[in-house]
Design a protein around this motif. Structure first.
Motif, PDB file in Angstrom:
ATOM      1  N   VAL A 270       0.840  -1.207   0.000  1.00  0.00           N
ATOM      2  CA  VAL A 270       0.000   0.000   0.000  1.00  0.00           C
ATOM      3  C   VAL A 270       0.872   1.253   0.000  1.00  0.00           C
ATOM      4  CG1 VAL A 270      -1.698   1.344   1.289  1.00  0.00           C
ATOM      5  CG2 VAL A 270      -1.967  -1.138   1.103  1.00  0.00           C
ATOM      6  N   ALA A 271       1.926   1.233   0.812  1.00  0.00           N
ATOM      7  CA  ALA A 271       2.848   2.372   0.860  1.00  0.00           C
ATOM      8  C   ALA A 271       3.498   2.596  -0.498  1.00  0.00           C
ATOM      9  CB  ALA A 271       3.901   2.150   1.929  1.00  0.00           C
ATOM     10  N   VAL A 272       3.862   1.508  -1.171  1.00  0.00           N
ATOM     11  CA  VAL A 272       4.444   1.617  -2.510  1.00  0.00           C
ATOM     12  C   VAL A 272       3.427   2.204  -3.480  1.00  0.00           C
ATOM     13  CG1 VAL A 272       5.275   0.274  -4.486  1.00  0.00           C
ATOM     14  CG2 VAL A 272       6.149  -0.204  -2.188  1.00  0.00           C
ATOM     15  N   ALA A 273       2.191   1.742  -3.407  1.00  0.00           N
ATOM     16  CA  ALA A 273       1.143   2.269  -4.282  1.00  0.00           C
ATOM     17  C   ALA A 273       0.993   3.778  -4.121  1.00  0.00           C
ATOM     18  CB  ALA A 273      -0.190   1.573  -3.979  1.00  0.00           C
ATOM     19  N   MET A 274       1.027   4.243  -2.878  1.00  0.00           N
ATOM     20  CA  MET A 274       0.899   5.675  -2.620  1.00  0.00           C
ATOM     21  C   MET A 274       2.115   6.435  -3.143  1.00  0.00           C
ATOM     22  SD  MET A 274       0.093   7.558   1.054  1.00  0.00           S
ATOM     23  CE  MET A 274      -1.301   6.476   1.379  1.00  0.00           C
ATOM     24  N   THR A 275       3.291   5.893  -2.888  1.00  0.00           N
ATOM     25  CA  THR A 275       4.528   6.556  -3.299  1.00  0.00           C
ATOM     26  C   THR A 275       4.628   6.678  -4.816  1.00  0.00           C
ATOM     27  OG1 THR A 275       5.642   5.681  -1.345  1.00  0.00           O
ATOM     28  CG2 THR A 275       7.041   6.488  -3.119  1.00  0.00           C
ATOM     29  N   LEU A 276       4.146   5.655  -5.531  1.00  0.00           N
ATOM     30  CA  LEU A 276       4.259   5.646  -6.991  1.00  0.00           C
ATOM     31  C   LEU A 276       3.093   6.330  -7.689  1.00  0.00           C
ATOM     32  CD1 LEU A 276       5.600   2.033  -7.652  1.00  0.00           C
ATOM     33  CD2 LEU A 276       6.880   4.144  -7.270  1.00  0.00           C
ATOM     34  N   ALA A 277       2.204   6.921  -6.926  1.00  0.00           N
ATOM     35  CA  ALA A 277       1.002   7.519  -7.516  1.00  0.00           C
ATOM     36  C   ALA A 277       1.323   8.550  -8.594  1.00  0.00           C
ATOM     37  CB  ALA A 277       0.157   8.165  -6.415  1.00  0.00           C
ATOM     38  N   PHE A 278       2.423   9.287  -8.426  1.00  0.00           N
ATOM     39  CA  PHE A 278       2.758  10.355  -9.369  1.00  0.00           C
ATOM     40  C   PHE A 278       3.938   9.992 -10.264  1.00  0.00           C
ATOM     41  CE2 PHE A 278       0.757  12.466  -5.715  1.00  0.00           C
ATOM     42  CZ  PHE A 278      -0.342  13.022  -6.366  1.00  0.00           C
ATOM     43  N   SER A 279       4.313   8.703 -10.306  1.00  0.00           N
ATOM     44  CA  SER A 279       5.422   8.244 -11.142  1.00  0.00           C
ATOM     45  C   SER A 279       6.639   9.156 -11.005  1.00  0.00           C
ATOM     46  CB  SER A 279       4.987   8.174 -12.614  1.00  0.00           C
ATOM     47  OG  SER A 279       3.901   7.300 -12.778  1.00  0.00           O
ATOM     48  N   PRO A 280       7.230   9.223  -9.810  1.00  0.00           N
ATOM     49  CA  PRO A 280       8.348  10.143  -9.581  1.00  0.00           C
ATOM     50  C   PRO A 280       9.530   9.864 -10.498  1.00  0.00           C
ATOM     51  CG  PRO A 280       8.201   8.520  -7.818  1.00  0.00           C
ATOM     52  CD  PRO A 280       6.955   8.377  -8.632  1.00  0.00           C
ATOM     53  N   GLU A 281      10.235  10.924 -10.846  1.00  0.00           N
ATOM     54  CA  GLU A 281      11.418  10.781 -11.698  1.00  0.00           C
ATOM     55  C   GLU A 281      12.547  10.079 -10.953  1.00  0.00           C
ATOM     56  OE1 GLU A 281      11.582  14.662 -14.458  1.00  0.00           O
ATOM     57  OE2 GLU A 281      11.377  15.076 -12.310  1.00  0.00           O
ATOM     58  N   VAL A 282      12.679  10.379  -9.663  1.00  0.00           N
ATOM     59  CA  VAL A 282      13.704   9.758  -8.823  1.00  0.00           C
ATOM     60  C   VAL A 282      13.009   9.054  -7.662  1.00  0.00           C
ATOM     61  CG1 VAL A 282      15.717  10.109  -7.355  1.00  0.00           C
ATOM     62  CG2 VAL A 282      15.419  11.506  -9.417  1.00  0.00           C
ATOM     63  N   LEU A 283      13.290   7.762  -7.522  1.00  0.00           N
ATOM     64  CA  LEU A 283      12.701   6.977  -6.441  1.00  0.00           C
ATOM     65  C   LEU A 283      13.823   6.453  -5.550  1.00  0.00           C
ATOM     66  CD1 LEU A 283      10.185   5.658  -5.171  1.00  0.00           C
ATOM     67  CD2 LEU A 283      10.559   3.710  -6.697  1.00  0.00           C
ATOM     68  N   LEU A 284      13.745   6.777  -4.269  1.00  0.00           N
ATOM     69  CA  LEU A 284      14.695   6.281  -3.285  1.00  0.00           C
ATOM     70  C   LEU A 284      14.037   5.133  -2.526  1.00  0.00           C
ATOM     71  CD1 LEU A 284      15.776   9.741  -1.803  1.00  0.00           C
ATOM     72  CD2 LEU A 284      16.657   8.607  -3.845  1.00  0.00           C
ATOM     73  N   MET A 285      14.742   4.027  -2.379  1.00  0.00           N
ATOM     74  CA  MET A 285      14.161   2.850  -1.730  1.00  0.00           C
ATOM     75  C   MET A 285      15.073   2.380  -0.605  1.00  0.00           C
ATOM     76  SD  MET A 285      12.484   0.733  -4.928  1.00  0.00           S
ATOM     77  CE  MET A 285      13.970  -0.205  -5.297  1.00  0.00           C
ATOM     78  N   ASP A 286      14.562   2.380   0.613  1.00  0.00           N
ATOM     79  CA  ASP A 286      15.330   1.971   1.789  1.00  0.00           C
ATOM     80  C   ASP A 286      14.845   0.598   2.248  1.00  0.00           C
ATOM     81  OD1 ASP A 286      16.929   1.830   3.991  1.00  0.00           O
ATOM     82  OD2 ASP A 286      16.013   3.489   5.081  1.00  0.00           O
ATOM     83  N   GLU A 287      15.576  -0.450   1.893  1.00  0.00           N
ATOM     84  CA  GLU A 287      15.213  -1.830   2.263  1.00  0.00           C
ATOM     85  C   GLU A 287      13.737  -2.115   1.961  1.00  0.00           C
ATOM     86  OE1 GLU A 287      17.377  -3.958   3.071  1.00  0.00           O
ATOM     87  OE2 GLU A 287      19.044  -2.993   4.096  1.00  0.00           O
ATOM     88  N   PRO A 288      13.280  -1.875   0.729  1.00  0.00           N
ATOM     89  CA  PRO A 288      11.846  -1.983   0.444  1.00  0.00           C
ATOM     90  C   PRO A 288      11.312  -3.409   0.450  1.00  0.00           C
ATOM     91  CG  PRO A 288      13.055  -1.689  -1.584  1.00  0.00           C
ATOM     92  CD  PRO A 288      14.058  -1.542  -0.474  1.00  0.00           C
ATOM     93  N   THR A 289      12.199  -4.403   0.395  1.00  0.00           N
ATOM     94  CA  THR A 289      11.737  -5.794   0.325  1.00  0.00           C
ATOM     95  C   THR A 289      11.809  -6.509   1.663  1.00  0.00           C
ATOM     96  OG1 THR A 289      13.964  -6.578  -0.276  1.00  0.00           O
ATOM     97  CG2 THR A 289      12.507  -5.932  -2.078  1.00  0.00           C
ATOM     98  N   SER A 290      12.158  -5.803   2.725  1.00  0.00           N
ATOM     99  CA  SER A 290      12.392  -6.465   4.009  1.00  0.00           C
ATOM    100  C   SER A 290      11.140  -7.111   4.591  1.00  0.00           C
ATOM    101  CB  SER A 290      12.983  -5.471   5.018  1.00  0.00           C
ATOM    102  OG  SER A 290      12.101  -4.383   5.228  1.00  0.00           O
ATOM    103  N   ALA A 291       9.956  -6.597   4.255  1.00  0.00           N
ATOM    104  CA  ALA A 291       8.715  -7.148   4.810  1.00  0.00           C
ATOM    105  C   ALA A 291       8.025  -8.114   3.847  1.00  0.00           C
ATOM    106  CB  ALA A 291       7.755  -6.013   5.167  1.00  0.00           C
ATOM    107  N   LEU A 292       8.700  -8.469   2.733  1.00  0.00           N
ATOM    108  CA  LEU A 292       8.062  -9.278   1.698  1.00  0.00           C
ATOM    109  C   LEU A 292       8.647 -10.682   1.644  1.00  0.00           C
ATOM    110  CD1 LEU A 292       8.060  -6.639  -1.212  1.00  0.00           C
ATOM    111  CD2 LEU A 292       6.273  -7.048   0.502  1.00  0.00           C
ATOM    112  N   ASP A 293       7.819 -11.655   1.260  1.00  0.00           N
ATOM    113  CA  ASP A 293       8.321 -13.002   1.023  1.00  0.00           C
ATOM    114  C   ASP A 293       9.005 -13.040  -0.342  1.00  0.00           C
ATOM    115  OD1 ASP A 293       6.319 -13.724  -1.110  1.00  0.00           O
ATOM    116  OD2 ASP A 293       4.929 -13.446   0.559  1.00  0.00           O
ATOM    117  N   THR A 294       9.663 -14.165  -0.659  1.00  0.00           N
ATOM    118  CA  THR A 294      10.484 -14.236  -1.865  1.00  0.00           C
ATOM    119  C   THR A 294       9.673 -13.996  -3.136  1.00  0.00           C
ATOM    120  OG1 THR A 294      11.995 -15.791  -0.790  1.00  0.00           O
ATOM    121  CG2 THR A 294      12.074 -15.673  -3.186  1.00  0.00           C
ATOM    122  N   VAL A 295       8.485 -14.577  -3.230  1.00  0.00           N
ATOM    123  CA  VAL A 295       7.647 -14.386  -4.412  1.00  0.00           C
ATOM    124  C   VAL A 295       7.273 -12.913  -4.565  1.00  0.00           C
ATOM    125  CG1 VAL A 295       5.438 -14.940  -5.478  1.00  0.00           C
ATOM    126  CG2 VAL A 295       6.763 -16.741  -4.371  1.00  0.00           C
TER     127      VAL A 295
END
Length: 259
Positions: free
Chosen positions: A161-186
């Motif tokens: 959900v946080a990613v969906a909100m962050t990408l709402a405006f298709s930013p030119e520069v996206l900074l990602m701080d450990e974005p996969t830490s809460a996700l399973d491998t798939v």
């Protein structure tokens, strides 16, 4: 074209009255449509760089030396009004802890509305845009998500959900701080594949992670960071197959391959 450039960045802190460099004269640049992977263990200074770019460091975001350029403009010296115009729409960040995005006592929909209307979306348009963003992040039940509180969602769902909100405006520069830490491998692979599509459309990504294999899945260039310094840099193929530093080898041994 270099879209984001960190120039000789230096940030010092005091701990127990002793001064130390959290970030020690770091220099790198990211071109349009490129992903740069910044890899290292916790506490090495990776997140300090991201927070400097987003002007959310302690002490009003001040750094001790160097500069951060967005195109031809210094992020560190621009007026607050100009930064407010850029952040969120043109430069955005996905934080490590998804729960930090959300107010626990307000529904997700109201927080989507606040975010979008703050960046110029009309009060009649935000809802359809939010549904579209959530569906693109893998939520066919977008209306239910908007009607939920953050605590009703799992950590992985909160991150999406946080990613969906962050990408709402298709930013030119996206900074990602450990974005996969809460996700399973798939979910990690699905997320990284979505980021690849953003890069193909021209977005630039600075991907900060401890997982060198996740960084290599997405990034052409890798920077290896330890104790506030870049100790190795190069193309993905070279660092993954012929690392020049024992620490890089340690990072490779500590993570599993993504298939």
């Amino acid at each position: 074209m270099e879209l984001l450039e960190v120039e000789n960045l230096y940030k010092e802190f005091y701990k127990d009255k002793v001064k130390f460099a959290a970030v020690d004269h770091i220099h790198f640049s990211i071109r349009e449509g490129e992903c740069l992977g910044l890899v290292g263990e916790s506490g090495c200074g990776k997140s300090t760089i991201l927070r400097a770019v987003m002007r959310i460091l302690p002490d009003q975001g001040r750094v001790s030396g160097g500069d951060i350029m967005y195109g031809n403009t210094s992020i560190l010296t621009m007026h607050n009004a100009e930064w407010k115009r850029l952040s969120g729409r043109h430069i955005a960040m996905i934080f490590q802890q998804p729960g930090g995005y959300f107010d626990p006592i307000r529904k997700i929909g109201l927080q989507f509305k606040d975010f979008m209307t703050a960046h110029g979306v009309g009060k009649k348009e935000w809802h359809a845009m939010a549904v579209k963003c959530l569906m693109a992040s893998g939520f066919p039940d977008a209306e239910r998500i908007l009607d939920s509180y953050a605590f009703q969602l799992s950590g992985g769902m909160q991150q999406r959900v946080a990613v969906a909100m962050t990408l709402a405006f298709s930013p030119e520069v996206l900074l990602m701080d450990e974005p996969t830490s809460a996700l399973d491998t798939v979910s990690v692979i699905a997320f990284l594949n979505r980021m690849k599509k953003l890069i193909d459309k021209g977005s630039s990504i600075l991907f900060v992670t401890h997982n060198i294999r996740a960084a290599a899945y997405l990034s052409d260039q890798l920077l290896i960071m330890k104790h506030g310094e870049i100790i190795e840099a190069g193309r993905r193929e070279r660092l993954m197959n012929m690392p020049g530093e024992p620490y890089t080898e340690e990072l490779l041994r500590a993570t599993v391959d993504l298939r």
